[in-house]
Design a protein around this motif. Sequence first.
Motif, PDB file in Angstrom:
ATOM      1  N   THR A   1       0.865  -1.169   0.000  1.00 17.58           N
ATOM      2  CA  THR A   1       0.000   0.000   0.000  1.00 17.58           C
ATOM      3  C   THR A   1       0.904   1.222   0.000  1.00 17.58           C
ATOM      4  O   THR A   1       1.790   1.342   0.845  1.00 17.58           O
ATOM      5  N   VAL A   2       0.688   2.102  -0.991  1.00 20.59           N
ATOM      6  CA  VAL A   2       1.505   3.301  -1.130  1.00 20.59           C
ATOM      7  C   VAL A   2       0.604   4.530  -1.093  1.00 20.59           C
ATOM      8  O   VAL A   2      -0.617   4.435  -1.231  1.00 20.59           O
ATOM      9  N   LYS A   3       1.220   5.672  -0.922  1.00 23.82           N
ATOM     10  CA  LYS A   3       0.509   6.947  -0.895  1.00 23.82           C
ATOM     11  C   LYS A   3       0.338   7.422  -2.340  1.00 23.82           C
ATOM     12  O   LYS A   3       1.325   7.634  -3.054  1.00 23.82           O
ATOM     13  N   ALA A   4      -0.894   7.561  -2.786  1.00 21.32           N
ATOM     14  CA  ALA A   4      -1.189   7.997  -4.150  1.00 21.32           C
ATOM     15  C   ALA A   4      -0.642   9.398  -4.399  1.00 21.32           C
ATOM     16  O   ALA A   4      -0.670  10.253  -3.520  1.00 21.32           O
ATOM     17  N   GLY A   5      -0.118   9.613  -5.598  1.00 20.10           N
ATOM     18  CA  GLY A   5       0.365  10.925  -5.991  1.00 20.10           C
ATOM     19  C   GLY A   5       1.753  11.274  -5.479  1.00 20.10           C
ATOM     20  O   GLY A   5       2.281  12.334  -5.798  1.00 20.10           O
ATOM     21  N   GLU A   6       2.371  10.404  -4.693  1.00 21.53           N
ATOM     22  CA  GLU A   6       3.720  10.643  -4.178  1.00 21.53           C
ATOM     23  C   GLU A   6       4.682   9.635  -4.801  1.00 21.53           C
ATOM     24  O   GLU A   6       4.310   8.503  -5.099  1.00 21.53           O
ATOM     25  N   GLU A   7       5.923  10.044  -4.977  1.00 21.88           N
ATOM     26  CA  GLU A   7       6.920   9.185  -5.601  1.00 21.88           C
ATOM     27  C   GLU A   7       7.178   7.931  -4.763  1.00 21.88           C
ATOM     28  O   GLU A   7       7.306   7.995  -3.548  1.00 21.88           O
ATOM     29  N   LEU A  27       5.319  -3.058 -13.393  1.00 25.54           N
ATOM     30  CA  LEU A  27       4.086  -2.495 -12.858  1.00 25.54           C
ATOM     31  C   LEU A  27       3.203  -2.105 -14.034  1.00 25.54           C
ATOM     32  O   LEU A  27       3.615  -1.313 -14.893  1.00 25.54           O
ATOM     33  N   LEU A  28       2.011  -2.684 -14.076  1.00 20.46           N
ATOM     34  CA  LEU A  28       1.098  -2.459 -15.197  1.00 20.46           C
ATOM     35  C   LEU A  28       0.060  -1.395 -14.879  1.00 20.46           C
ATOM     36  O   LEU A  28      -0.325  -1.202 -13.726  1.00 20.46           O
ATOM     37  N   LYS A  29      -0.420  -0.745 -15.928  1.00 19.77           N
ATOM     38  CA  LYS A  29      -1.482   0.244 -15.787  1.00 19.77           C
ATOM     39  C   LYS A  29      -2.787  -0.472 -15.450  1.00 19.77           C
ATOM     40  O   LYS A  29      -2.984  -1.638 -15.820  1.00 19.77           O
ATOM     41  N   PRO A  30      -3.698   0.225 -14.755  1.00 17.53           N
ATOM     42  CA  PRO A  30      -5.000  -0.390 -14.457  1.00 17.53           C
ATOM     43  C   PRO A  30      -5.700  -0.803 -15.749  1.00 17.53           C
ATOM     44  O   PRO A  30      -5.598  -0.130 -16.765  1.00 17.53           O
ATOM     45  N   GLY A  31      -6.376  -1.929 -15.688  1.00 15.96           N
ATOM     46  CA  GLY A  31      -7.100  -2.421 -16.851  1.00 15.96           C
ATOM     47  C   GLY A  31      -6.264  -3.327 -17.743  1.00 15.96           C
ATOM     48  O   GLY A  31      -6.792  -3.960 -18.651  1.00 15.96           O
ATOM     49  N   SER A  32      -4.966  -3.408 -17.490  1.00 14.33           N
ATOM     50  CA  SER A  32      -4.113  -4.307 -18.269  1.00 14.33           C
ATOM     51  C   SER A  32      -4.374  -5.743 -17.837  1.00 14.33           C
ATOM     52  O   SER A  32      -4.637  -6.009 -16.676  1.00 14.33           O
ATOM     53  N   GLY A  66      -5.767   3.860  -6.689  1.00 14.16           N
ATOM     54  CA  GLY A  66      -6.254   2.677  -7.393  1.00 14.16           C
ATOM     55  C   GLY A  66      -5.419   1.457  -7.056  1.00 14.16           C
ATOM     56  O   GLY A  66      -4.534   1.502  -6.204  1.00 14.16           O
ATOM     57  N   THR A  67      -5.691   0.360  -7.754  1.00 11.64           N
ATOM     58  CA  THR A  67      -4.982  -0.900  -7.552  1.00 11.64           C
ATOM     59  C   THR A  67      -4.271  -1.285  -8.838  1.00 11.64           C
ATOM     60  O   THR A  67      -4.864  -1.217  -9.918  1.00 11.64           O
ATOM     61  N   LYS A  94      -0.040  -7.090  -6.093  1.00  7.63           N
ATOM     62  CA  LYS A  94      -0.814  -5.863  -6.260  1.00  7.63           C
ATOM     63  C   LYS A  94      -0.227  -4.740  -5.423  1.00  7.63           C
ATOM     64  O   LYS A  94       0.253  -4.958  -4.315  1.00  7.63           O
ATOM     65  N   ILE A  95      -0.293  -3.551  -5.992  1.00 12.29           N
ATOM     66  CA  ILE A  95       0.030  -2.326  -5.260  1.00 12.29           C
ATOM     67  C   ILE A  95      -1.262  -1.517  -5.181  1.00 12.29           C
ATOM     68  O   ILE A  95      -1.897  -1.260  -6.209  1.00 12.29           O
TER      69      ILE A  95
END
Length: 174
Positions: free
Chosen positions: A70-76, A98-103, A151-152, A169-170
């Motif tokens: 689990t990471v903080k969205a929008g942060e590096e 790391l794949l884009k959502p929906g892949s 997102g996931t 999953k991230i």
Amino acid sequence: MKKIVLMSFAAVFMMSCGGSKNEESAQPEIDYSTAPQEDSETTVASTPATNNHIVLKASDDMRFDKTEFTVKAGEEVTLILMNTGEMSKEAMGHNFILLKPGSDASAFANKAASAKATDYIPTDLQSEIIAHTKLLGGRENDQIKFTVDEGTYDFLCSFPGHFATMNGKIKAVK
């Protein structure tokens, strides 16, 4: 004679210890109605803890040591992939993609298995990748940085045959 005296002393000692144990259990119960109420920090703790610095280990047994982050969205996010195995990258290479959502992670892995010339990263599926490490042999490591929105996201190792046991999953949260 000494043995009898010592045994008698040990028996008396053990009985006295047992007696104190009963006394401890006879103590009054704690009154939980006087316990402090939940504060906002306790409530916040119920949300998943985030960590934007990830160390992920892969080994010769075709497994990542962790499969969920689990990471903080929008942060590096900084991710270090460490191949803790001994085998060469030709025999037991590992990477992190790391794949884009929906892949479709399974379809990606199937296509990647035939992309040996590009270290099992298919050039025609680059648009589905957010970030990836290089392919690592035993005792090698690589570091990447990326940022994701809420997102996931699926991640995997694309070396042929590894997807079945090397995926995860991230989850990015605000």
